[in-house]
Scaffold this motif. Structure first.
Motif, mmCIF file in Angstrom:
data_model
loop_
_atom_site.group_PDB
_atom_site.id
_atom_site.type_symbol
_atom_site.label_atom_id
_atom_site.label_comp_id
_atom_site.label_asym_id
_atom_site.label_seq_id
_atom_site.Cartn_x
_atom_site.Cartn_y
_atom_site.Cartn_z
ATOM 1 N N TYR A 36 -12.068 -15.195 3.430
ATOM 2 C CA TYR A 36 -13.220 -15.712 4.165
ATOM 3 C C TYR A 36 -14.465 -15.825 3.287
ATOM 4 O O TYR A 36 -15.226 -16.784 3.408
ATOM 5 C CB TYR A 36 -13.525 -14.836 5.381
ATOM 6 N N VAL A 37 -14.658 -14.851 2.417
ATOM 7 C CA VAL A 37 -15.811 -14.908 1.512
ATOM 8 C C VAL A 37 -15.678 -16.112 0.582
ATOM 9 O O VAL A 37 -16.650 -16.837 0.337
ATOM 10 C CB VAL A 37 -15.946 -13.593 0.710
ATOM 11 N N THR A 96 -18.203 -19.266 0.373
ATOM 12 C CA THR A 96 -18.742 -19.629 -0.937
ATOM 13 C C THR A 96 -18.467 -21.088 -1.247
ATOM 14 O O THR A 96 -19.353 -21.820 -1.694
ATOM 15 C CB THR A 96 -18.121 -18.737 -2.028
ATOM 16 N N THR A 97 -17.259 -21.533 -1.005
ATOM 17 C CA THR A 97 -16.877 -22.919 -1.267
ATOM 18 C C THR A 97 -17.649 -23.883 -0.386
ATOM 19 O O THR A 97 -18.151 -24.907 -0.864
ATOM 20 C CB THR A 97 -15.364 -23.095 -1.042
ATOM 21 N N LEU A 98 -17.771 -23.578 0.885
ATOM 22 C CA LEU A 98 -18.482 -24.461 1.810
ATOM 23 C C LEU A 98 -19.969 -24.539 1.513
ATOM 24 O O LEU A 98 -20.619 -25.536 1.826
ATOM 25 C CB LEU A 98 -18.270 -23.999 3.256
ATOM 26 N N PHE A 99 -20.515 -23.515 0.892
ATOM 27 C CA PHE A 99 -21.937 -23.524 0.532
ATOM 28 C C PHE A 99 -22.169 -24.132 -0.846
ATOM 29 O O PHE A 99 -23.017 -25.010 -1.010
ATOM 30 C CB PHE A 99 -22.497 -22.093 0.575
ATOM 31 N N LEU A 110 -22.486 -15.022 -3.303
ATOM 32 C CA LEU A 110 -21.541 -15.489 -4.302
ATOM 33 C C LEU A 110 -21.695 -16.990 -4.548
ATOM 34 O O LEU A 110 -21.522 -17.463 -5.676
ATOM 35 C CB LEU A 110 -20.110 -15.171 -3.863
ATOM 36 N N GLY A 111 -22.066 -17.730 -3.510
ATOM 37 C CA GLY A 111 -22.335 -19.155 -3.680
ATOM 38 C C GLY A 111 -23.519 -19.402 -4.584
ATOM 39 O O GLY A 111 -23.503 -20.319 -5.409
ATOM 40 N N LEU A 112 -24.559 -18.595 -4.464
ATOM 41 C CA LEU A 112 -25.709 -18.705 -5.370
ATOM 42 C C LEU A 112 -25.314 -18.367 -6.799
ATOM 43 O O LEU A 112 -25.834 -18.944 -7.746
ATOM 44 C CB LEU A 112 -26.836 -17.786 -4.917
ATOM 45 N N LEU A 113 -24.385 -17.444 -6.948
ATOM 46 C CA LEU A 113 -23.925 -17.059 -8.277
ATOM 47 C C LEU A 113 -23.171 -18.204 -8.950
ATOM 48 O O LEU A 113 -23.324 -18.430 -10.154
ATOM 49 C CB LEU A 113 -23.024 -15.826 -8.170
ATOM 50 N N THR A 114 -22.388 -18.951 -8.197
ATOM 51 C CA THR A 114 -21.576 -20.019 -8.776
ATOM 52 C C THR A 114 -22.290 -21.367 -8.822
ATOM 53 O O THR A 114 -21.815 -22.294 -9.471
ATOM 54 C CB THR A 114 -20.268 -20.188 -7.988
#
Length: 98
Positions: A2-3, A7-10, A75-79
């Motif tokens: 789910y995380v 992350t992918t959707l964001f 995690l989305g901000l990280l990637t």
């Protein structure tokens, strides 16, 4: 799982849209040079700083508590810098005739 999904959707839509803007529409001015410099600087920030930022903004600031959404957004901000840079370089390699 789910995380990773959050992350992918964001990260992918925002990253690809930012790359399209920067490579196709952005003119060379001070604001866009500052944006590109900020993206390069964010790529060098240690992950613990992103974690602290996520706790401060998503957990405490937006009151999301310790949830899948807050961890996925962090995690989305990280990637995001990696996605923007990769997509922008890929777009630059496409010939203008296409």
């Amino acid at each position: 799982v789910y995380v990773t999904l959050v992350t992918t959707l964001f990260a992918i839509p925002f990253g690809v849209c930012a790359a399209i803007y920067l490579s196709e529409y952005a003119i060379d001015n001070q604001i866009n040079r500052t944006i590109r410099a900020a993206i390069r600087n964010l790529a060098g920030v240690p992950s613990i700083i992103y974690g602290l930022f996520g706790v401060a903004i998503f957990v405490q600031g937006l009151a999301l508590d310790t949830s899948i959404l807050s961890s996925g957004l962090t995690l989305g901000l990280l990637t995001l810098p990696y996605i923007i840079t990769t997509a922008e370089e890929a777009l630059k390699n496409v010939p203008h005739s296409y």
